[in-house]
Each structure stands twice: as structure tokens, then as C-alpha cells.
Write a protein that holds these residues in place. Structure first.
Motif, short mmCIF file in Angstrom:
data_model
loop_
_atom_site.label_atom_id
_atom_site.label_comp_id
_atom_site.label_asym_id
_atom_site.label_seq_id
_atom_site.Cartn_x
_atom_site.Cartn_y
_atom_site.Cartn_z
N GLN A 144 54.42 -35.55 54.97
CA GLN A 144 53.25 -34.78 55.38
C GLN A 144 52.14 -35.73 55.84
OE1 GLN A 144 53.12 -31.36 55.35
NE2 GLN A 144 55.26 -31.42 54.75
N ALA A 145 51.29 -35.23 56.70
CA ALA A 145 50.10 -35.95 57.12
C ALA A 145 48.93 -34.98 57.01
CB ALA A 145 50.25 -36.45 58.55
N GLU A 146 47.80 -35.46 56.50
CA GLU A 146 46.63 -34.60 56.38
C GLU A 146 45.36 -35.44 56.47
OE1 GLU A 146 46.33 -32.60 52.63
OE2 GLU A 146 46.87 -34.38 51.51
N THR A 205 42.57 -35.94 67.86
CA THR A 205 41.81 -35.17 68.83
C THR A 205 40.62 -34.53 68.14
OG1 THR A 205 43.21 -33.25 68.47
CG2 THR A 205 43.79 -34.67 70.29
N ILE A 206 39.47 -34.64 68.78
CA ILE A 206 38.22 -34.10 68.25
C ILE A 206 37.60 -33.23 69.33
CG2 ILE A 206 35.92 -34.66 67.39
CD1 ILE A 206 37.09 -37.30 66.37
N GLY A 207 37.23 -32.03 68.95
CA GLY A 207 36.56 -31.12 69.87
C GLY A 207 35.31 -30.56 69.22
N LEU A 208 34.23 -30.52 69.98
CA LEU A 208 32.98 -29.95 69.49
C LEU A 208 32.69 -28.70 70.31
CD1 LEU A 208 30.48 -30.28 67.64
CD2 LEU A 208 29.39 -31.49 69.53
N VAL A 264 39.05 -31.04 64.26
CA VAL A 264 39.74 -32.33 64.25
C VAL A 264 41.20 -32.09 63.90
CG1 VAL A 264 39.84 -34.61 63.18
CG2 VAL A 264 37.64 -33.50 63.49
N GLY A 265 42.08 -32.74 64.63
CA GLY A 265 43.51 -32.69 64.36
C GLY A 265 44.12 -34.05 64.63
N ALA A 266 45.23 -34.34 64.00
CA ALA A 266 45.89 -35.63 64.19
C ALA A 266 47.40 -35.42 64.25
CB ALA A 266 45.53 -36.59 63.07
N VAL A 267 48.04 -36.31 65.00
CA VAL A 267 49.49 -36.30 65.13
C VAL A 267 50.00 -37.71 64.88
CG1 VAL A 267 51.45 -35.91 66.69
CG2 VAL A 267 49.44 -34.44 66.83
N LEU A 268 50.92 -37.84 63.95
CA LEU A 268 51.59 -39.11 63.70
C LEU A 268 52.93 -39.05 64.42
CD1 LEU A 268 52.04 -41.81 62.09
CD2 LEU A 268 53.07 -40.40 60.33
N SER A 269 53.15 -39.98 65.35
CA SER A 269 54.40 -39.94 66.11
C SER A 269 55.13 -41.28 65.98
CB SER A 269 54.15 -39.60 67.58
OG SER A 269 53.24 -40.50 68.15
N LEU A 270 56.42 -41.17 65.82
CA LEU A 270 57.31 -42.32 65.69
C LEU A 270 58.37 -42.18 66.76
CD1 LEU A 270 58.53 -44.74 64.04
CD2 LEU A 270 59.78 -43.02 62.76
N ASP A 302 47.01 -30.18 59.92
CA ASP A 302 46.35 -28.92 60.24
C ASP A 302 45.08 -29.24 61.03
OD1 ASP A 302 48.24 -27.48 58.82
OD2 ASP A 302 47.11 -27.60 56.95
N ARG A 303 44.58 -28.25 61.74
CA ARG A 303 43.31 -28.42 62.45
C ARG A 303 42.19 -28.19 61.43
NH1 ARG A 303 43.31 -30.35 67.45
NH2 ARG A 303 41.53 -29.14 68.07
N TYR A 304 41.36 -29.18 61.25
CA TYR A 304 40.26 -29.07 60.31
C TYR A 304 38.98 -28.75 61.07
CZ TYR A 304 43.31 -31.03 56.79
OH TYR A 304 44.33 -31.23 55.92
#
Length: 184
Positions: free
Chosen positions: A30-32, A74-77, A155-161, A176-178
Motif C-alpha cells: 500500500q501507499a498513502e 499531483t497537486i490541484g488547487l 493531492v494524490g500520488a502514484v508509486l510506479s515500478l 487515495d486522493r486527499y
């Protein structure tokens, strides 16, 4: 075999087909986002965040074999308007990449925002922590915000390998999108 035994076998196969993917999904890494702070200076709205992710031994072995791990944040306001669609005021993407250099025996961290020069760290755990933190990232100038207006930061994040070196196939862990609501 009698028809009742066939039905029993079909039921067992059907249930194992349902239960096995659920248990694999539940035990997946998991990533959070664990630490999200909005602050401001005299000129800018700033964001601090920390991403907590479970790096599996498979991921660590992949990094040691030269496969990069990438965080895309990714950050969106948004300006919140009642009974209508929210207006996007600012959007930005930050990419952090972790790569192992087998010649120097160090981990190289490159960032698209903030500290632009590569950072070299010898320990994997320290490199992982250093890669997953963002501090004082400028989102927007305060001159572009209206006083007394309701805003929402997402704010959301993606960990990619990267799984295969010859093909662009990635294994992704999405947070999740926070969202944080505030009035400026």
C-alpha cells in the motif's frame, strides 16, 4: 461421478476463484499520504507532504538491478463554488525517481521540483525516506488567491515500478486522493 459431486467441485473451484484474488489484493503493498500540511509565506502557498509506502523485497531487488522506482505526485488547487463546478486555480506535478548506481554503489534520487540536482545516498531506507518527502513546494502565489474564498487542495500520488526493461509496463500503487479545505 454423481452430479452432486460435480456441483460440489464446481462450488469449491468457484469459491477459490473468488477468495484467492481477494486475499492477494488485501496483502498487496500500500501507499498513502501520511503527512499533509498547507502553509504560506508572504508570497506563496506551500505544501509539505510525506508518502508512506511498503517497499517489498521484490521492489528493493528490482532497484538493485537498475530498475527505477518513480513517485508521481499531483497537486490541484480548486476554488469551491456552491451549486456549480469547482474552478481549477493551480495544478502541478512533481516526479521523484530512485535509481541504483552499481558502479558507485549509491542510490540516486532525482526530483522535478524543489532540489533539482541529483542527491546520492548510500542506504536504501534513507533513500526511500528522502524520496518520499516534499517540503515547501510552492503551489500558487498568494496574489492569485482571493481573500475570504473557499479553496480545496487535492493531492494524490502514484508509486510506479517498471516491470520489464524492454517494454514500458509499470506496476503502480496509487494513493487515495486527499483533500484539504481552507478559506484564504
Amino acid at each position: 461421478m454423481t452430479p452432486t459431486k460435480w456441483i460440489g467441485w464446481y462450488a469449491v473451484l468457484f469459491l477459490s476463484g473468488i477468495v484467492y484474488p481477494v486475499t492477494v489484493w488485501a496483502s498487496a503493498p500500500q501507499a498513502e499520504i501520511t503527512h499533509l500540511v498547507i502553509k504560506n509565506t508572504e508570497d506563496f502557498l506551500l505544501v509539505d507532504l510525506k508518502i508512506d509506502s511498503d517497499f517489498t523485497p521484490e521492489m528493493k531487488a528490482a532497484v538493485l538491478n537498475g530498475v527505477p522506482i518513480r513517485f508521481t505526485i499531483t497537486i490541484g488547487l480548486y476554488e469551491v463554488t456552491d451549486f456549480w463546478f469547482d474552478k481549477q486555480v493551480a495544478s502541478l506535478t512533481a516526479i521523484h525517481e530512485l535509481r541504483f548506481d552499481p558502479i558507485k554503489k549509491v542510490y540516486k534520487i532525482t526530483r522535478s521540483r524543489g532540489i533539482l540536482r541529483p542527491t546520492y545516498i548510500e542506504d536504501f531506507d534513507s533513500a526511500r525516506l528522502h524520496m518520499s518527502e516534499i517540503s515547501n513546494l510552492a503551489v500558487i502565489s498568494l496574489a492569485d488567491l482571493k481573500k475570504g474564498t473557499h479553496y480545496q487542495l487535492m493531492v494524490g500520488a502514484v508509486l510506479s515500478l517498471k516491470k520489464f526493461l524492454l517494454f514500458n509496463l509499470y506496476r503502480e500503487l496509487k494513493t487515495d486522493r486527499y483533500t484539504v479545505n481552507f478559506i484564504y
